[in-house]
Motif scaffolding. Structure first.
Motif, PDB file in Angstrom:
ATOM      1  N   TYR A  15       0.828  -1.195   0.000  1.00  7.98           N
ATOM      2  CA  TYR A  15       0.000   0.000   0.000  1.00  7.98           C
ATOM      3  C   TYR A  15       0.869   1.255   0.000  1.00  7.98           C
ATOM      4  N   GLY A  42       0.690  -0.444   5.118  1.00  5.86           N
ATOM      5  CA  GLY A  42      -0.746  -0.597   5.330  1.00  5.86           C
ATOM      6  C   GLY A  42      -1.164  -0.200   6.735  1.00  5.86           C
ATOM      7  N   TYR A  51      -3.165  -7.686  -2.343  1.00  7.73           N
ATOM      8  CA  TYR A  51      -2.545  -7.096  -1.154  1.00  7.73           C
ATOM      9  C   TYR A  51      -2.743  -8.026   0.047  1.00  7.73           C
ATOM     10  N   GLN A  95       6.452  -5.084   4.021  1.00  7.51           N
ATOM     11  CA  GLN A  95       5.228  -5.271   3.263  1.00  7.51           C
ATOM     12  C   GLN A  95       3.983  -4.855   4.039  1.00  7.51           C
TER      13      GLN A  95
END
Length: 270
Positions: free
Chosen positions: A3, A40, A59, A36
């Motif tokens: 994101y 987010g 995602y 990763q």
């Protein structure tokens, strides 16, 4: 896929991700890395959206982000990194920022959860109380969480005790606070810990006449107390902290400490 986020740069995200622990799966597919999942989580912090809003094709799911944030908070990784970053910032400022401290509490509205929430008669809302101690530039040094009905003075002692002072030798240190902290026992407590209390007086009493040295005043110095209120305003700019939506205090504390970590990283890492 990761994101996008504008809370931290790629360099700052990599700096934080390498210092946070990662779970190790003995069976099944490998776990997602911190690089990763951190963007987010920062998106949730900034926008205040729901975890399920991260369930997009390609995602990591929202529940995966939530589990990683809980994993960091349960092993106290966020709290440890916050203390380490605050110490690094203080050393970078050569202890000048510790000569003037500011203390204040803020009320955060919340739903009526069973975990550390109560009705506040002052604000006429249900919520949680957060007591914060910051340095001269508004960098947080310690937090104390309590139910919304708790008075600020009750949390002041624990907030001062939790301040990291190991290895810091400051000859002259002052504390700025409003009249909610105008208590003679609290002033004695500050004196015993080598801190000069510059607290706004409520009214003159006979006790103050006998202990006038415990009631110093400086209008120009008292005006610099705004840094703690500025930090609370910036922290509530993160919509996930403006109001508590989390059932457990652990999840809400994770967002508060993450907000403080973001502020420290912005000051340390370019």
């Amino acid at each position: 896929m990761v994101y996008p986020t504008d809370v931290l740069t790629n360099t700052q995200i990599a700096f934080l991700a390498t210092r946070l622990p990662e779970p190790k799966a003995e069976t099944g597919r490998p776990a997602y890395t911190n690089s990763q999942l951190l963007p987010g989580i920062l998106r949730i912090l900034r926008s205040g959206c729901r975890w399920r809003d991260l369930d997009l094709p390609g995602y990591p799911s929202g529940i995966t982000h939530w589990r990683r944030l809980r994993f960091w908070m349960r092993n106290e990784s966020l709290k440890v990194i916050f203390l380490v970053l605050s110490k690094l910032y203080v050393r970078h400022e050569r202890l000048q920022s510790l000569k003037r401290l500011s203390l204040d509490g803020t009320f955060i509205p919340s739903f009526e959860f069973a975990d550390t929430t109560a009705y506040s008669g002052k604000y006429r809302k249900t919520g949680i109380k957060l007591s914060t101690l910051v340095d001269a530039r508004g960098i947080p040094l310690s937090f104390v969480f309590a139910s919304g009905s708790t008075h600020d003075l009750t949390l002041a002692f624990d907030t001062m005790v939790q301040m990291p002072t190991e290895g810091y030798l400051v000859q002259q240190r002052v504390l700025l606070a409003d009249m909610a902290y105008d208590s003679f026992p609290f002033r004695l407590f500050l004196k015993d810990h080598g801190t000069e209390p510059y607290i706004t007086r409520r009214r003159k009493t006979s006790v103050k006449l006998f202990f006038e040295d415990h009631y110093p005043s400086d209008p120009k110095l008292t005006r610099k107390r705004f840094v703690v209120e500025r930090f609370h305003a910036w922290m509530k700019g993160n919509r996930r902290v403006r109001m508590r939506y989390d059932y457990t205090l652990c999840s809400f504390q994770a967002f508060v400490y993450l907000s403080a970590i973001v502020l420290c990283i912005r000051q340390i890492v370019a």
